[in-house]
Design an enzyme around this catalytic site. Sequence first.
Site, mmCIF file in Angstrom:
data_model
loop_
_atom_site.group_PDB
_atom_site.id
_atom_site.type_symbol
_atom_site.label_atom_id
_atom_site.label_comp_id
_atom_site.label_asym_id
_atom_site.label_seq_id
_atom_site.Cartn_x
_atom_site.Cartn_y
_atom_site.Cartn_z
ATOM 1 N N ASN A 64 0.794 -1.231 0.000
ATOM 2 C CA ASN A 64 0.000 0.000 0.000
ATOM 3 C C ASN A 64 0.830 1.287 0.000
ATOM 4 O OD1 ASN A 64 0.740 -0.699 2.625
ATOM 5 N ND2 ASN A 64 -1.092 0.170 3.549
ATOM 6 N N GLU A 93 4.651 -3.835 12.441
ATOM 7 C CA GLU A 93 3.644 -2.799 12.211
ATOM 8 C C GLU A 93 2.487 -3.477 11.485
ATOM 9 O OE1 GLU A 93 3.787 0.055 13.548
ATOM 10 O OE2 GLU A 93 5.859 -0.117 14.232
ATOM 11 N N CYS A 147 -3.618 0.792 7.205
ATOM 12 C CA CYS A 147 -3.961 0.216 8.504
ATOM 13 C C CYS A 147 -4.466 1.264 9.483
ATOM 14 C CB CYS A 147 -2.770 -0.543 9.095
ATOM 15 S SG CYS A 147 -1.248 0.383 9.117
#
Length: 478
Positions: free
Chosen positions: A152, A247, A281
């Site tokens: 992303n 992460e 996210c």
Amino acid sequence: MIERRAFIGGEWRATGDVREVRSPATGEVVARVHQAGPEQVELAIRAAVEAEGAAGRLPTWKRSDILRGIAAGIERRRDELTRLLALEAGKPVKAGRAEVDRAVFTFGVAAEEARRLGGEFISMDWAPWGADRVGLTRRFPLGAIAAITPFNFPLNLVAHKLAPCIGAGNTMVLKPASQTPSPALVLAEIAQEAGLPAGVFNVVPASSQAAAPLVEDERLKLITFTGSAAVGWDIKRRAGRKKVVLELGGNAAVIVHKDADLERAADRIVAGGYGYSGQSCISVQRVLAHRDVHASLLKLLAGKVRALRPGDPLDEATDVAAMITTQDAERAASWIEEAMAAGARLVEGGRREGALLHPALLDGVRPEMKVSCREVFAPVVAVASYESLDDAIGMVNDSPYGLQAGIFTRDAPSIWRAFERLEVGGVMVDDVPTYRIDHMPYGGVKESGLGREGLKYAIEDMTEIRLLAWHLPIVSGG
């Protein structure tokens, strides 16, 4: 269409196994990328281990100069990289341009932090047996580290691995996302041109199976991973004695309290919930609106969502483009349908055309619905109302995730209460959880991760403290 090779030990290597990378928007082939197999992954690990000495001996000024050189190289190739993000990631060009600019900033901050990498003086004479002694600490590089990055943000999230790695004096083997490998490979070209020694940065486009040694090989001293929670926690299980930084995902919530500036809140929620089709996210997924402002906020949100323009990521006017795969769009659409069947109301959008999901706004969402309790990772925002601030905080915390949260209120005690009680890695006041500036500490709790990114904090994770305790009788004249 460009053919790209793996980058190992300062050399571009053909592997014989070439994979086509296709645009999520059109399905057209946009690159042909050589895939690293077990042999190339082993060569990359060996190159990184052999380059440890060269990386660790680089003086501070040289590390800083190289990092500034990489930042300048990214800036020179801004248009090329922006187009790559549109072609491979389906990222609208105005969002892609912002990502490139952030990567320039990330390397620039790392150049500064590399100069601040020092230690401290420790008074040892707190007890009689500490007299005549001084203590000094210094941070030393770990050595060779591994990095795995997602699709992303295929430039800036690579920057968040590589920049602190260089600043700390380490070496790296990177596995980029299979859907978006080209930005990392272009970054390798830029780093080489900036004078980074051979073997310090190695890029191996590879399958998860071929890249397994990046997780398991004990020659690598740390693995830093950004991606899904399921994969991240499995990496931690398999990583052995190496340090692990994760992460991971989230279902980010924002609280809109009764005294909020609703126009600003709506603007920021739409930007944070639908930017890059919600494929972040920390994309706004859950909106918790106080019952007194719920109807007014929903009306504002509906109008702003209706005004978003879906389309071609290469079109400057496009706000929302195709998701990374048709399967991801199908999954998100099915979650919307499930929520509606269970009583939620579709206020706007939700129509799917292949991989393009029109921005969806849902109201009356309950906590057990997938669009609320799981990570949707799509242009879907779910609204619910609450009675009291404590109720809202409880709703935010009723989640396995805890990355970031936002709160819109002018009331200082409410802000402080949220800061103390929200189970997240960061609280954004008068803003959405999607806010991130690249030098701040960034990371989550619970299922959302382990450790922190942000250049200073990542450098700390990528180094270890060594103490010098020196017996100096001359200090007290003894």
